[in-house]
Design a protein around this motif. Structure first.
Motif, PDB file in Angstrom:
ATOM      1  N   VAL A 122      24.739 -56.167 -55.880  1.00 33.51           N
ATOM      2  CA  VAL A 122      25.754 -57.020 -55.252  1.00 33.51           C
ATOM      3  C   VAL A 122      27.159 -56.476 -55.513  1.00 33.51           C
ATOM      4  O   VAL A 122      27.992 -56.427 -54.607  1.00 33.51           O
ATOM      5  CB  VAL A 122      25.627 -58.475 -55.759  1.00 33.51           C
ATOM      6  CG1 VAL A 122      26.775 -59.321 -55.275  1.00 33.51           C
ATOM      7  CG2 VAL A 122      24.298 -59.061 -55.325  1.00 33.51           C
ATOM      8  N   LEU A 123      27.434 -56.056 -56.756  1.00 37.24           N
ATOM      9  CA  LEU A 123      28.778 -55.630 -57.123  1.00 37.24           C
ATOM     10  C   LEU A 123      29.226 -54.363 -56.396  1.00 37.24           C
ATOM     11  O   LEU A 123      30.378 -54.281 -55.964  1.00 37.24           O
ATOM     12  CB  LEU A 123      28.873 -55.414 -58.635  1.00 37.24           C
ATOM     13  CG  LEU A 123      28.967 -56.657 -59.495  1.00 37.24           C
ATOM     14  CD1 LEU A 123      28.913 -56.298 -60.974  1.00 37.24           C
ATOM     15  CD2 LEU A 123      30.230 -57.432 -59.188  1.00 37.24           C
ATOM     16  N   PHE A 124      28.353 -53.383 -56.279  1.00 37.23           N
ATOM     17  CA  PHE A 124      28.775 -52.118 -55.666  1.00 37.23           C
ATOM     18  C   PHE A 124      29.175 -52.264 -54.194  1.00 37.23           C
ATOM     19  O   PHE A 124      30.232 -51.742 -53.807  1.00 37.23           O
ATOM     20  CB  PHE A 124      27.716 -51.027 -55.848  1.00 37.23           C
ATOM     21  CG  PHE A 124      27.866 -50.274 -57.137  1.00 37.23           C
ATOM     22  CD1 PHE A 124      29.038 -49.617 -57.451  1.00 37.23           C
ATOM     23  CD2 PHE A 124      26.829 -50.233 -58.054  1.00 37.23           C
ATOM     24  CE1 PHE A 124      29.184 -48.922 -58.647  1.00 37.23           C
ATOM     25  CE2 PHE A 124      26.963 -49.551 -59.243  1.00 37.23           C
ATOM     26  CZ  PHE A 124      28.140 -48.887 -59.543  1.00 37.23           C
ATOM     27  N   PRO A 125      28.422 -52.952 -53.342  1.00 35.05           N
ATOM     28  CA  PRO A 125      28.905 -53.108 -51.962  1.00 35.05           C
ATOM     29  C   PRO A 125      30.192 -53.930 -51.855  1.00 35.05           C
ATOM     30  O   PRO A 125      31.056 -53.632 -51.025  1.00 35.05           O
ATOM     31  CB  PRO A 125      27.747 -53.807 -51.250  1.00 35.05           C
ATOM     32  CG  PRO A 125      26.549 -53.480 -52.050  1.00 35.05           C
ATOM     33  CD  PRO A 125      27.017 -53.389 -53.463  1.00 35.05           C
ATOM     34  N   VAL A 126      30.344 -54.935 -52.714  1.00 39.39           N
ATOM     35  CA  VAL A 126      31.580 -55.730 -52.698  1.00 39.39           C
ATOM     36  C   VAL A 126      32.754 -54.865 -53.145  1.00 39.39           C
ATOM     37  O   VAL A 126      33.835 -54.905 -52.545  1.00 39.39           O
ATOM     38  CB  VAL A 126      31.436 -56.991 -53.575  1.00 39.39           C
ATOM     39  CG1 VAL A 126      32.754 -57.722 -53.710  1.00 39.39           C
ATOM     40  CG2 VAL A 126      30.381 -57.911 -52.995  1.00 39.39           C
ATOM     41  N   ALA A 127      32.557 -54.058 -54.181  1.00 44.62           N
ATOM     42  CA  ALA A 127      33.606 -53.126 -54.624  1.00 44.62           C
ATOM     43  C   ALA A 127      33.928 -52.126 -53.526  1.00 44.62           C
ATOM     44  O   ALA A 127      35.091 -51.784 -53.309  1.00 44.62           O
ATOM     45  CB  ALA A 127      33.154 -52.395 -55.887  1.00 44.62           C
ATOM     46  N   SER A 128      32.904 -51.686 -52.825  1.00 50.86           N
ATOM     47  CA  SER A 128      33.103 -50.753 -51.732  1.00 50.86           C
ATOM     48  C   SER A 128      34.010 -51.342 -50.652  1.00 50.86           C
ATOM     49  O   SER A 128      34.935 -50.683 -50.176  1.00 50.86           O
ATOM     50  CB  SER A 128      31.746 -50.367 -51.133  1.00 50.86           C
ATOM     51  OG  SER A 128      31.912 -49.578 -49.996  1.00 50.86           O
ATOM     52  N   LEU A 129      33.769 -52.578 -50.298  1.00 45.09           N
ATOM     53  CA  LEU A 129      34.604 -53.237 -49.297  1.00 45.09           C
ATOM     54  C   LEU A 129      36.043 -53.370 -49.784  1.00 45.09           C
ATOM     55  O   LEU A 129      36.989 -53.067 -49.051  1.00 45.09           O
ATOM     56  CB  LEU A 129      34.031 -54.611 -48.950  1.00 45.09           C
ATOM     57  CG  LEU A 129      34.837 -55.439 -47.959  1.00 45.09           C
ATOM     58  CD1 LEU A 129      34.850 -54.770 -46.592  1.00 45.09           C
ATOM     59  CD2 LEU A 129      34.284 -56.841 -47.877  1.00 45.09           C
TER      60      LEU A 129
END
Length: 145
Positions: free
Chosen positions: A67-74
């Motif tokens: 969950v954290l990595f795609p949110v950080a990516s955005l």
């Protein structure tokens, strides 16, 4: 009616390079997120990393990072202030996994090194941008009619 002076200041080279750097990190974060999701749904690792087959520490870590990595990516792609904060949480999670708990998650010094390098480059960019902004504020500007 067109204004005489532009309202948006021109971006400096450091600004442009910083945005490119953030977007490169965003793409890598998205890739990490996809890897965790592929593991959790059984697409990678020949299905051995499916969520129902993982131990409790792996379940917690992999779902959090998925969950954290795609949110950080955005956040990094949009260059908003919370993007680097979420990246620090995700990178910190991986550093804890592979650095402090290698007996549970296995050692992965490359991931730790890459996260540390990204953090150092980020801090260098922030320092450079701060110095540039400070230098720009010290310049005397005269607005004549």
């Amino acid at each position: 009616m067109e204004t005489d002076s532009p309202t948006i200041p021109k971006r400096t080279l450091a600004d442009i390079l910083f945005i490119l750097f953030l977007r490169l990190v965003a793409v890598s974060c998205f890739w990490f997120g996809l890897q965790y999701w592929a593991m959790l749904v059984g697409y990678s690792l020949v299905g051995a990393g499916r969520f129902d087959l993982l131990s409790l520490p792996w379940k917690v870590a992999s779902t959090s990072l998925a969950v954290l990595f795609p949110v950080a990516s955005l956040g990094l792609w949009l260059t908003v202030s919370w993007g680097p904060v979420i990246w620090v949480l995700a990178a910190g999670g991986q550093i804890l996994m592979y650095g402090l708990l290698p007996n549970i998650f296995g050692p992965n010094k490359l991931i730790i090194l890459l996260h540390v390098m990204v953090a150092v480059v980020y801090l260098i960019f922030r320092l450079l941008l701060w110095l540039e902004k400070r230098r720009h504020r010290r310049q005397v500007s005269v607005d004549l009619p």
